[in-house]
Design an enzyme around this catalytic site. Sequence first.
Site, PDB file in Angstrom:
ATOM      1  N   CYS A 162     -53.956 -13.314 -26.622  1.00 23.21           N
ATOM      2  CA  CYS A 162     -54.273 -13.919 -27.984  1.00 23.21           C
ATOM      3  C   CYS A 162     -54.487 -12.857 -29.476  1.00 23.21           C
ATOM      4  O   CYS A 162     -54.456 -13.151 -30.339  1.00 23.21           O
ATOM      5  CB  CYS A 162     -54.985 -14.827 -28.180  1.00 23.21           C
ATOM      6  N   HIS A 294     -60.419 -16.729 -35.495  1.00 24.14           N
ATOM      7  CA  HIS A 294     -59.722 -17.105 -34.464  1.00 24.14           C
ATOM      8  C   HIS A 294     -59.486 -18.548 -34.043  1.00 24.14           C
ATOM      9  O   HIS A 294     -58.555 -19.055 -34.002  1.00 24.14           O
ATOM     10  CB  HIS A 294     -60.348 -16.348 -33.092  1.00 24.14           C
ATOM     11  N   LYS A 326     -54.890 -22.090 -37.834  1.00 22.78           N
ATOM     12  CA  LYS A 326     -54.327 -22.638 -36.601  1.00 22.78           C
ATOM     13  C   LYS A 326     -54.489 -24.404 -36.493  1.00 22.78           C
ATOM     14  O   LYS A 326     -53.369 -24.932 -35.809  1.00 22.78           O
ATOM     15  CB  LYS A 326     -55.225 -22.110 -35.243  1.00 22.78           C
ATOM     16  N   HIS A 331     -51.603 -22.588 -32.358  1.00 21.57           N
ATOM     17  CA  HIS A 331     -51.898 -21.070 -31.708  1.00 21.57           C
ATOM     18  C   HIS A 331     -50.771 -20.436 -31.261  1.00 21.57           C
ATOM     19  O   HIS A 331     -50.138 -20.839 -30.209  1.00 21.57           O
ATOM     20  CB  HIS A 331     -52.992 -21.298 -30.806  1.00 21.57           C
ATOM     21  N   PHE A 390     -58.177 -13.913 -24.298  1.00 19.89           N
ATOM     22  CA  PHE A 390     -58.574 -14.082 -22.794  1.00 19.89           C
ATOM     23  C   PHE A 390     -58.354 -12.713 -22.263  1.00 19.89           C
ATOM     24  O   PHE A 390     -57.686 -11.976 -22.639  1.00 19.89           O
ATOM     25  CB  PHE A 390     -57.534 -14.806 -22.118  1.00 19.89           C
TER      26      PHE A 390
END
Length: 402
Positions: A162, A294, A326, A331, A390
């Site tokens: 991401c 984020h 988002k 996303h 991640f």
Amino acid sequence: MKRVVITGAGTINALGHSVADTLDAMREGRCGIGPLEFRDVDRLAIKIGGQVRGFEAEGRFNRQQMTLYDRFTQFTLTAAKEAITQSGIVFSGDVAARSGVVLGTAGGGVSTWDDNYRSVYEDGKNRVHPFVVPKLMNNAAASHVSMEHNLKGPSFTVSTACASSNHAMAQAFMLVRSGMAPAMITGGSESMLCFGGVKAWEGLRVMSKDACRPFSANRNGMVQGEGAGVFVFEEYEHARARGADIQCEVVGYAMSSDAADIVMPSKQGAARAMSGALADGGINADQVGYINAHGTGTAANDKTECAAVADVFGPHADNLMISSTKSMHGHLIGGTGAVELLACIMALREGVIAPTIGYEEPDPECALDVVPNAAREAKVEVAISNAFAFGGLNAVLALRKI
């Protein structure tokens, strides 16, 4: 060190097929998330996403190109053309020889993988097209942009889940700031909205079945999107000499690793990336007016990010505006930071803060000004864009009004 500015932007995503359309949607707080439409969607538990609709690749690319361009490459080329046209930069001579492309993607040609696995395993075919590998490889989009626009300098792809786009833009920023390149095409793209792409994400149990509600107490997960965002990062004096329309200045960046867990975010890692970006740009915490978060809509991410913001900004955190777009476009995984950078540019240039839509219930662990549901007019001098991936990989960019 050279100063680095943005002179062109391009995008295609669930909110629109251009920057103008996308920013209009952000101003209006319009949601681009809806029912997914592709083969075998009925076999999925998750049936919503920020899908790009009305995109006719056949009208943009010829038959030979279509054999080489996965959907993520098609999106990238579309956005890159808009960005370079808007910038007005001409890639020839020494400028072409030293300028390049750095793009982010997490999955690359996921649609190509999906189609060809289906062909071999489900349909029983023993052959695939000879261009399957060039079509699905993660660097396909960067390579085709370089060929299409005569870019002969450093060109490569960054893949950090991401955070891919923000990592890619950080590399482009460093190349221009160091003087190695007069300009770089940068950003990212993703197209995971196919049966295999969504099915894999279902396994993580982090996906919402109805909506993306970042920072709202009743949030229930993230929603995938697709598309691309591409920018022209250019050395300031070069841009000024040719009379370019400078949109904003990129002033700092930082990258950090949590070194903790493959999926659970770390407050300390996020905080180090934000504070590092401020330090790199010579920015005081109280100069920042807007953060594009984020903000995935998962409990772990939202609470961790808000805690990190509070740690970095202290009392000023209460004066900050922080929103997650988002909630509108989904996303985009490796492409998400690039589309989100548009919200930062809009805040700096137009004084319009994109909202966090879908916000319904306050969460005491996310007690910041998340610009709920409606855009806001506000004067902003500095904005930062967060990306936390991640694997515990974090990348933050800082931009200044010019």
